[in-house]
Design a protein around this motif. Structure first.
Motif, mmCIF file in Angstrom:
data_model
loop_
_atom_site.group_PDB
_atom_site.id
_atom_site.type_symbol
_atom_site.label_atom_id
_atom_site.label_comp_id
_atom_site.label_asym_id
_atom_site.label_seq_id
_atom_site.Cartn_x
_atom_site.Cartn_y
_atom_site.Cartn_z
ATOM 1 N N THR A 53 0.826 -1.218 0.000
ATOM 2 C CA THR A 53 0.000 0.000 0.000
ATOM 3 C C THR A 53 0.854 1.259 0.000
ATOM 4 O O THR A 53 0.652 2.156 -0.823
ATOM 5 C CB THR A 53 -0.951 -0.001 1.217
ATOM 6 O OG1 THR A 53 -1.768 -1.169 1.153
ATOM 7 C CG2 THR A 53 -1.834 1.229 1.227
ATOM 8 N N GLU A 54 1.818 1.337 0.916
ATOM 9 C CA GLU A 54 2.622 2.553 1.027
ATOM 10 C C GLU A 54 3.410 2.837 -0.248
ATOM 11 O O GLU A 54 3.479 3.974 -0.702
ATOM 12 C CB GLU A 54 3.560 2.475 2.234
ATOM 13 C CG GLU A 54 4.233 3.800 2.492
ATOM 14 C CD GLU A 54 4.822 3.927 3.881
ATOM 15 O OE1 GLU A 54 5.827 4.649 4.001
ATOM 16 O OE2 GLU A 54 4.282 3.332 4.829
ATOM 17 N N LYS A 55 3.961 1.820 -0.855
ATOM 18 C CA LYS A 55 4.735 2.007 -2.087
ATOM 19 C C LYS A 55 3.816 2.412 -3.245
ATOM 20 O O LYS A 55 4.115 3.348 -3.988
ATOM 21 C CB LYS A 55 5.502 0.732 -2.433
ATOM 22 C CG LYS A 55 6.384 0.881 -3.643
ATOM 23 C CD LYS A 55 7.175 -0.385 -3.918
ATOM 24 C CE LYS A 55 8.040 -0.211 -5.153
ATOM 25 N NZ LYS A 55 8.765 -1.435 -5.481
ATOM 26 N N PRO A 62 1.782 20.233 -5.179
ATOM 27 C CA PRO A 62 2.027 18.991 -4.419
ATOM 28 C C PRO A 62 2.564 19.311 -3.023
ATOM 29 O O PRO A 62 3.104 20.389 -2.792
ATOM 30 C CB PRO A 62 3.082 18.264 -5.240
ATOM 31 C CG PRO A 62 3.101 18.914 -6.569
ATOM 32 C CD PRO A 62 2.589 20.301 -6.391
ATOM 33 N N PRO A 63 2.433 18.366 -2.116
ATOM 34 C CA PRO A 63 2.990 18.607 -0.779
ATOM 35 C C PRO A 63 4.499 18.837 -0.871
ATOM 36 O O PRO A 63 5.169 18.240 -1.708
ATOM 37 C CB PRO A 63 2.671 17.332 -0.008
ATOM 38 C CG PRO A 63 2.255 16.320 -1.007
ATOM 39 C CD PRO A 63 1.842 17.040 -2.235
ATOM 40 N N ARG A 64 5.003 19.698 -0.009
ATOM 41 C CA ARG A 64 6.435 19.969 0.013
ATOM 42 C C ARG A 64 7.218 18.811 0.598
ATOM 43 O O ARG A 64 8.373 18.590 0.275
ATOM 44 C CB ARG A 64 6.722 21.213 0.858
ATOM 45 C CG ARG A 64 6.368 22.491 0.200
ATOM 46 C CD ARG A 64 7.367 22.788 -0.928
ATOM 47 N NE ARG A 64 6.962 23.923 -1.710
ATOM 48 C CZ ARG A 64 7.267 25.161 -1.414
ATOM 49 N NH1 ARG A 64 7.965 25.441 -0.341
ATOM 50 N NH2 ARG A 64 6.856 26.142 -2.191
ATOM 51 N N LYS A 65 6.577 18.115 1.500
ATOM 52 C CA LYS A 65 7.246 17.003 2.163
ATOM 53 C C LYS A 65 6.185 15.997 2.563
ATOM 54 O O LYS A 65 5.054 16.367 2.872
ATOM 55 C CB LYS A 65 7.985 17.510 3.410
ATOM 56 C CG LYS A 65 8.698 16.433 4.184
ATOM 57 C CD LYS A 65 9.408 16.994 5.408
ATOM 58 C CE LYS A 65 10.052 15.845 6.179
ATOM 59 N NZ LYS A 65 10.763 16.314 7.353
ATOM 60 N N ARG A 66 6.553 14.734 2.536
ATOM 61 C CA ARG A 66 5.652 13.710 3.055
ATOM 62 C C ARG A 66 6.449 12.702 3.852
ATOM 63 O O ARG A 66 7.622 12.454 3.567
ATOM 64 C CB ARG A 66 4.845 13.046 1.950
ATOM 65 C CG ARG A 66 5.569 12.132 1.031
ATOM 66 C CD ARG A 66 4.627 11.444 0.030
ATOM 67 N NE ARG A 66 5.351 10.585 -0.870
ATOM 68 C CZ ARG A 66 5.617 9.304 -0.647
ATOM 69 N NH1 ARG A 66 5.208 8.728 0.463
ATOM 70 N NH2 ARG A 66 6.288 8.588 -1.526
ATOM 71 N N GLU A 67 5.810 12.160 4.856
ATOM 72 C CA GLU A 67 6.401 11.107 5.673
ATOM 73 C C GLU A 67 5.544 9.874 5.447
ATOM 74 O O GLU A 67 4.447 9.760 6.004
ATOM 75 C CB GLU A 67 6.418 11.530 7.142
ATOM 76 C CG GLU A 67 7.278 12.772 7.380
ATOM 77 C CD GLU A 67 7.094 13.393 8.755
ATOM 78 O OE1 GLU A 67 6.358 12.824 9.600
ATOM 79 O OE2 GLU A 67 7.671 14.477 8.976
ATOM 80 N N GLY A 68 6.021 8.999 4.567
ATOM 81 C CA GLY A 68 5.228 7.847 4.170
ATOM 82 C C GLY A 68 3.947 8.329 3.500
ATOM 83 O O GLY A 68 3.967 9.261 2.693
ATOM 84 N N TYR A 80 -8.371 3.893 -2.206
ATOM 85 C CA TYR A 80 -7.635 3.862 -3.460
ATOM 86 C C TYR A 80 -8.547 3.353 -4.568
ATOM 87 O O TYR A 80 -9.258 2.365 -4.386
ATOM 88 C CB TYR A 80 -6.423 2.927 -3.300
ATOM 89 C CG TYR A 80 -5.608 2.734 -4.543
ATOM 90 C CD1 TYR A 80 -4.859 3.770 -5.083
ATOM 91 C CD2 TYR A 80 -5.547 1.487 -5.170
ATOM 92 C CE1 TYR A 80 -4.093 3.580 -6.221
ATOM 93 C CE2 TYR A 80 -4.777 1.284 -6.302
ATOM 94 C CZ TYR A 80 -4.049 2.339 -6.822
ATOM 95 O OH TYR A 80 -3.287 2.159 -7.956
ATOM 96 N N TYR A 81 -8.512 4.053 -5.716
ATOM 97 C CA TYR A 81 -9.315 3.642 -6.864
ATOM 98 C C TYR A 81 -8.382 3.323 -8.025
ATOM 99 O O TYR A 81 -7.510 4.121 -8.387
ATOM 100 C CB TYR A 81 -10.288 4.743 -7.284
ATOM 101 C CG TYR A 81 -11.047 4.372 -8.538
ATOM 102 C CD1 TYR A 81 -12.188 3.584 -8.456
ATOM 103 C CD2 TYR A 81 -10.606 4.766 -9.790
ATOM 104 C CE1 TYR A 81 -12.875 3.201 -9.601
ATOM 105 C CE2 TYR A 81 -11.285 4.392 -10.945
ATOM 106 C CZ TYR A 81 -12.419 3.612 -10.842
ATOM 107 O OH TYR A 81 -13.095 3.233 -11.976
ATOM 108 N N SER A 82 -8.577 2.148 -8.626
ATOM 109 C CA SER A 82 -7.809 1.754 -9.800
ATOM 110 C C SER A 82 -8.523 0.585 -10.469
ATOM 111 O O SER A 82 -9.145 -0.239 -9.793
ATOM 112 C CB SER A 82 -6.395 1.325 -9.382
ATOM 113 O OG SER A 82 -5.640 0.898 -10.490
#
Length: 138
Positions: free
Chosen positions: A4-6, A36-42, A127-129
């Protein structure tokens, strides 16, 4: 989803636009396109820049419930993350995501009183796909 995280992280990192949503005083959702976000943690914590004087900041201070959305229009897939949004004005956080080009929006620099950071913390996602949706916890 196997990882999921990847999977979600890769989708997010490739998007030029993100969408954030807040709740207005009448209880209706308000959505806005953002950089977009400047930074993300996971896929749990995200940092965005915005104006302290913005309507969105007022709404998050009144009701921190929020969601963010990322859409890959080429492959028609997306992810919605639900959680809370904090408005941060401390110098350490502001400096962490500051870029030199931000003076275009905040002419007084990193200490500009109209510059603040939105910190989103997710607790659930969807999540949609490939014509199906999948809920997941974070």
């Amino acid at each position: 989803m196997k990882d999921t995280e990847k999977t979600i992280g890769n989708l997010i990192d490739k998007q030029a636009v993100s969408f954030i949503s807040s709740m207005d005083s009448a209880g209706f959702p308000n959505t806005k396109a953002m950089l977009p976000p400047r930074k993300r943690e996971g896929i749990r914590v995200f940092y965005f820049t915005t104006n302290t004087s913005s309507m969105r900041v007022t709404q998050y201070r009144e009701n921190p419930n929020a969601c963010i959305y990322f859409c890959d229009k080429r492959f028609f897939r997306g992810v919605m993350l639900k959680g809370t949004m904090e408005v941060l004005e401390d110098s350490l956080t502001k400096e962490m995501i500051w870029r030199k080009s931000d003076t275009m929006y905040y002419p007084k620099g990193v200490a500009d009183p109209d510059y603040c950071v939105l910190k989103f913390t997710a607790n659930q996602g969807r999540y949609y796909s490939t014509f199906k949706s999948e809920d997941f916890n974070i």
